[in-house]
Design a protein around this motif. Structure first.
Motif, PDB file in Angstrom:
ATOM      1  N   UNK A   1       0.527  -1.540   0.076  1.00 49.67           N
ATOM      2  CA  UNK A   1      -0.241  -0.183   0.522  1.00 49.67           C
ATOM      3  C   UNK A   1       0.890   1.889   0.235  1.00 49.67           C
ATOM      4  N   UNK A   2       1.617   1.261   1.039  1.00 47.52           N
ATOM      5  CA  UNK A   2       2.869   2.607   1.046  1.00 47.52           C
ATOM      6  C   UNK A   2       3.867   2.178  -0.519  1.00 47.52           C
ATOM      7  N   UNK A   3       3.862   1.727  -1.348  1.00 44.60           N
ATOM      8  CA  UNK A   3       4.449   1.787  -2.729  1.00 44.60           C
ATOM      9  C   UNK A   3       3.513   2.532  -4.025  1.00 44.60           C
ATOM     10  N   UNK A   4       1.984   1.650  -3.703  1.00 44.21           N
ATOM     11  CA  UNK A   4       0.768   2.376  -4.417  1.00 44.21           C
ATOM     12  C   UNK A   4       0.595   3.647  -4.111  1.00 44.21           C
ATOM     13  N   UNK A   5       1.021   3.863  -2.537  1.00 42.30           N
ATOM     14  CA  UNK A   5       0.659   5.713  -2.329  1.00 42.30           C
ATOM     15  C   UNK A   5       1.778   6.555  -3.211  1.00 42.30           C
TER      16      UNK A   5
END
Length: 194
Positions: free
Chosen positions: A135-139
């Motif tokens: 999720x952090x990478x997508x954000x």
């Protein structure tokens, strides 16, 4: 646009970069994934990756190599990208990688960074506390102009035939290990998950 995504860590960390890689691939003409030797097999399984560039960086891993001018010069010469997304875990700084990418001529670089990046980053993003790595990478990808293109689930390219091991139909693979023993689930917990 030639895009570069970096995740210099282990196999599992590279797999978790998959949804962000797909977001970048939807907007780029080509995507190169720069990863460490332990992450390379995972990088080759990710949809959206056109090329895998393997480099053992001196600032990641449990037994990093010595700093070598020859190795640094080699990776700077090998990078051919217009934009880059540097993916790291929360405790890692993206700035050493950003410096090398600037030396390689990458014009646009985005990363999560708590440290002041000077001119090394074009997008300095702050990841949400306790965010899952995927999720952090997508954000970060979204902050860099690469919006989500799907449900964000982990995916790999079709695996080899495994019918002799798994039987017919779909199957799930559970990997009970971790590169750091403190992060590994117990055998009992793995059995419960299955």
């Amino acid at each position: 646009m030639k895009a570069l995504v970096t995740r210099l860590d282990s196999f599992g960390d590279v797999l978790l970069a998959g949804p962000a890689v797909r977001a970048v691939a939807a907007r780029a003409d080509s995507v190169t994934l720069l990863c460490g030797p332990h992450g390379a097999p995972a990088a080759r399984l990710l949809p959206g990756v056109d090329e895998v560039l393997v480099w053992d960086s001196p600032w990641t891993g449990f037994q990093p190599p010595e700093v070598s001018r020859e190795e640094i010069d080699g990776i700077v010469a090998a990078v051919d990208a217009d934009s880059a997304l540097i993916l790291t875990s929360f405790h890692q700084s993206p700035l050493p990688t950003a410096l090398l990418l600037r030396l390689a001529g990458v014009r646009f670089i985005a990363a999560d960074s708590e440290d002041h990046p000077g001119s090394l980053l074009d997008v300095r993003h702050h990841r949400a506390p306790h965010a899952h790595e995927a999720e952090a990478a997508l954000e970060l990808a979204e902050a860099a102009g690469f919006p989500r293109v799907d449900d964000g689930r982990l995916r790999v390219l079709p695996p080899p035939a495994t019918g002799a091991l798994t039987g017919p139909g779909e199957y799930v693979v559970v990997h009970p290990g971790a590169s750091v023993p403190a992060r590994a689930w117990s055998p009992d917990r793995c059995a419960q998950a299955v």
